[in-house]
Each structure stands twice: as C-alpha cells, then as structure tokens.
Scaffold this motif. Sequence first.
Motif, PDB file in Angstrom:
ATOM      1  N   UNK A 557       0.826  -1.210   0.000  1.00  0.00           N
ATOM      2  CA  UNK A 557       0.000   0.000   0.000  1.00  0.00           C
ATOM      3  C   UNK A 557       0.860   1.260   0.000  1.00  0.00           C
ATOM      4  N   UNK A 558       1.952   1.207   0.759  1.00  0.00           N
ATOM      5  CA  UNK A 558       2.870   2.344   0.808  1.00  0.00           C
ATOM      6  C   UNK A 558       3.505   2.594  -0.554  1.00  0.00           C
ATOM      7  N   UNK A 559       3.903   1.520  -1.233  1.00  0.00           N
ATOM      8  CA  UNK A 559       4.494   1.652  -2.567  1.00  0.00           C
ATOM      9  C   UNK A 559       3.477   2.203  -3.564  1.00  0.00           C
ATOM     10  N   UNK A 560       2.247   1.716  -3.486  1.00  0.00           N
ATOM     11  CA  UNK A 560       1.208   2.194  -4.402  1.00  0.00           C
ATOM     12  C   UNK A 560       0.941   3.681  -4.202  1.00  0.00           C
ATOM     13  N   UNK A 561       0.975   4.123  -2.936  1.00  0.00           N
ATOM     14  CA  UNK A 561       0.764   5.548  -2.659  1.00  0.00           C
ATOM     15  C   UNK A 561       1.893   6.386  -3.244  1.00  0.00           C
ATOM     16  N   UNK A 562       3.116   5.904  -3.150  1.00  0.00           N
ATOM     17  CA  UNK A 562       4.262   6.620  -3.721  1.00  0.00           C
ATOM     18  C   UNK A 562       4.139   6.686  -5.240  1.00  0.00           C
ATOM     19  N   UNK A 563       3.752   5.576  -5.842  1.00  0.00           N
ATOM     20  CA  UNK A 563       3.574   5.536  -7.293  1.00  0.00           C
ATOM     21  C   UNK A 563       2.492   6.520  -7.717  1.00  0.00           C
TER      22      UNK A 563
END
Length: 581
Positions: A557-563
């Motif tokens: 989820x953290x990676x998706x938010x950064x993307x």
Amino acid sequence: MKRSRNSSDQRYAHVESRKQEGAHYTPDIIADFIADNMIASAKLGKEVCIADPAVGDGELLISLLKRLGKKSKKSIRVFGFDTNRKSLQIAETRIRAVFPDVNLTLLNRDFLQVCLEKGGLSNSGDLFAGDDIPPFDLLIANPPYIRTQVLGADHARQLSKCFGLKGRVDIYQAFLIAMKAVMKPDAICGVIVSNRFMTVKGAEKFREKLYESYSILGVWDFGDTRVFDAAVLPAVIIMSTSAASGRTNSIPFSSVYLADGEASEGNLPHVRNQVEALQCEGLVSAPTNTYRVSHGILTFDVNPGSVWRLECATSEQWLKKVSAKTWCTFKDVGKIRVGVKTTADNVFIRQDWKAEVGIKPELLMPLTTHHVAGHFRCNDKPKKTILYTHTVVNGKRASVDLAKYPRSKKYLEEHREQLAGRSYVIKAKRQWFEIWVPQNPALWKREKVIFRDIAEHPTFWMDEEGTVVNGDCYWMLRDNTSMPEDILWLVLAVANSTFIERFYDVKFQNKLYANKRRFISQYVEQFPLPDPSGKRAQSLINLAKECYLETRSDKKRSLEARIDKLVWTVFGVSMRSDVTD
C-alpha cells in the motif's frame, strides 16, 4: 394538475412486455424537462402538430400538451405511434383524462417501418403520402433501446441501408435519423437516448450523421443517477431541423453524475432531484445521493464522429497540461486485445477438472479471469483452467490435432452436440471443437499487462505466467519493439493511478452504475505515458517492479501511494479534483 409516477396502476400493468421491447417509461420530471426545453426553443404558429414516434404510455405527449396550455387544444393535432396495442390504449386513456378535447390520433404502426414502406427520407411531404398526417412542428421521443442484431439480420441490413447506419447499433439511432423526414424545416425535437452513443467507437458514423442532420441546441447527460429504474444511462438532446440555427461551436452540454464517494468542504446546495441539480454546479446534495454537476459546451477532438465530451475551461486546461507531458499513448506500445471467447464456457472452462469431470485433459492451460484481478499482480485466488484447442503451425494459428490428445478428444466428443450446434463456427469453416475467439496462441507465453473490463477503479496487473486471458479482461503486449524493454512496467504504474481515473472522467465522461468505468480498447489505448527515459519515469518503473514482488500488504500500500503521487507529478497536474495547477 400535478401527476405522480405512480398515479395509475394501469400505467405499469404491462411493463414486462415493454421491457422485452426495449421500452422504458419516462419519469414525469424528465418528460417535463424535455418539454420545457423544447417549448423554449420553438417558434410556433397558430396551429401546432406534435408527435411521439414511440408513444408508450403517453407521458411525453402529456408533458408537451401541458406546456402548450395557453393554446386552444383545437389548434393542436397530436399523433402517436407504437407497435404495442396495450400501450396505445393506456396512452389514450391517460391523455384524454387530462385533455378530453384534444385532436388525438394514435396509430398501431411501426414508425420506422412506415418510413421504409414510403421509400425515402429526404422529402417530409412525401413520407406519409396517402395518410392524413402532416409534417410535425414538435417531435418528442423516448425510442426503444434494441440493438439491430436482436431484430434479425435482414431488418438490420434494411435499417443500415435506409438510415446510413453501420456497425452494432441500437434501433433508437434509426429513430433519430428518420425523425427529420417527418418534421417541418424549423421544427424542434427532444429525445431521450442512451449516453453510450457519445463515446463508443461503434457509434462514430451515427454521431457524424446526427451532427450533420440537425442543429443541436443542447445536451444533458444524466449518467448513473438512475433516472430510470432500468439500467439505462440516459442523455437528453434538444435539436432543430432549421439550418438557420446554425452550426455553432457553443452547444450547451451539462452532466449530472453520482458523487457519493467524493469529499466535500462546507454545506452543499440541496436539491430534490437530478433536474433541479442542473441549476447548480459542482457537488450538490439530494435526499439520498450526492451529485456532481458540470456545465460547458459539446466538443470533439477531430470531427463530429469523434468522441463527444463536455468541454469547460478547467477540463480543457487540464487535458492540455497532460498532453504537454505525454510522450506516447498506450496504443503506441501495443495493441489492446480482448480475451478469448469460447461461446461454450461450461465445456471449455472449469475450476477443478479432476473433481468436476473425473479427468484432466492434455490441452489445459491456466486461465486469467476478473476473479483473480489485482493491482500490479494477480491476487491469490486459484485460477481456472481452459481446454485450449489451438496451436501454431508454420507461424499461423491452427486447431490442434485431437488424435494426439485422447483424453481431450474423449471429453470434447461427449459435448459434441452442444459444440457442433454453434452454427457460426461451422459456417466460418472452423472445426466443431474450436474456441470461437482464441486469439494468437503464440502470444500467451509473453509478458503481458492484463486489466479488468468493468471496475470502479483501474485494475491492471502483470502476467509472467503465460496464462490465457478470458473475455472478461483485456490485455496488451510490447508489440512495438522500438519501445524500452521495461515499458510495460511504466504502463502498470500509470494505469493503476488515481490520475488515470481523473483522465478517464475528463476525457471520456462515461461511467456505468455504482461508479463503475469501462476499461475497453477505445479508451485505454488513449491513456498517456510520460517519456520513459526521464528520472521520474524510471522511478515509476522501478517502483512498479518492487510493488509486483512485494507480499506484505502494508508495504505494498505504501508503494502504491508513492507511485500514485509520482504519476500526478510526472504529468504536471494537481491531485486535487476540482483544480488545474
């Protein structure tokens, strides 16, 4: 006298038969809205002739007659057509109850068939030669929504020839083209249509023909706000046959869509219904829903056959900013393909072959369906498998030699009656056991991006397992070998972003019910990509790969938010929904 949608049980007594005919009764608030806008645009003489070519229960004619209330009913002639006798009886009862002295003629005739029999659409005076039917001043209609292929091939070809329609069209399109032939040169028509015609590729010719045939005075898209009980996404169009109204570049266009999931600041204007919402702009509150209302003008990219959309200053500025940062579109990377269509899923597709039929045929391949959809990679649900009957011989697709696969042959022979009963397969000179749309067997092993057809949010994932893609999903490869080898990871990053949701809504303005979007070829191929050589694009590629491999949900989820945040940045636009920085 105020009328209620439920003022008469009789009005809905035969509703099931009307549903089968593609007919949906018009709620009074919409009927009144159309009538008001027609009268506001009309220039009427002492005598007025009005008509409804698909009269149904008469609601539209009642609304129009009420708006003509200041005129003597003796100076108004009313005509209604319908192929359903029960509808005509209900319409006559309802109209005469309110207007007992009206000069009313209701005909149990197919409006389109009358046009065909009279042999021509160019001269309104000749269309009903021999009938006591004059050309009309006002024409109001909610034509049925029936695709021509449902009516039969012969009827479909006849409609295409007479009305200049192409592709898989709905019969309401023929109604709209035919109407002009029975209207005076300065007449006004108001119609309810499916809003799909404004955006689907198959309606390109119809959009062009409609724009050329009429002067469009206004378009109102009521989208997913459930104006009708049925799953119809309606739009209202007011048009004139008068060339004097001109080819204007400022055709008013408004839309009302559900916005229950959108955050708002402060108190919202309160409205009673979708029509009243049109008096506002932005978010408004209704008794059971929140609506988003937009106002602008009708625009298209290249010509009138292009997708029709609502243009306002902020949306066009936003699209221009995105365009300035667009290096290419998805279609430049590869073709958007639909999945396979067996036309006999119960035979070819199963979850557990051993448990369900006792054997595992040799030709089984893993199958990706929407049930395993996920962001960046598929979810953990078990995949179904498909008995795939195609291979490649000398570089060309061919059906397999069943003699080499005895278990598959035995199983298919058990279902031969059903499979051979697919007459279209046989007529196409194909083997009786073939999958109808198998796609290219040589492509399944390649790395590909798969995505759901219908979803509230974009759902794109990478497939490195060589699965076959089912017809409820679409997929794309890096067909353009001049593109960077890892370009599909950039595709994934952009496609799964909230930016793409915003791009879709601004560019295509087409949602289904429950805030669902259609991610089909004609839309997805236009999705933008930034220059893959840029630092931010390279970061997106690396983050997408990392997200694909990540198994911890919180980390993912953290990676998706950064993307997501980086995608907005790379296109130079704000994440805020109502502004363009």
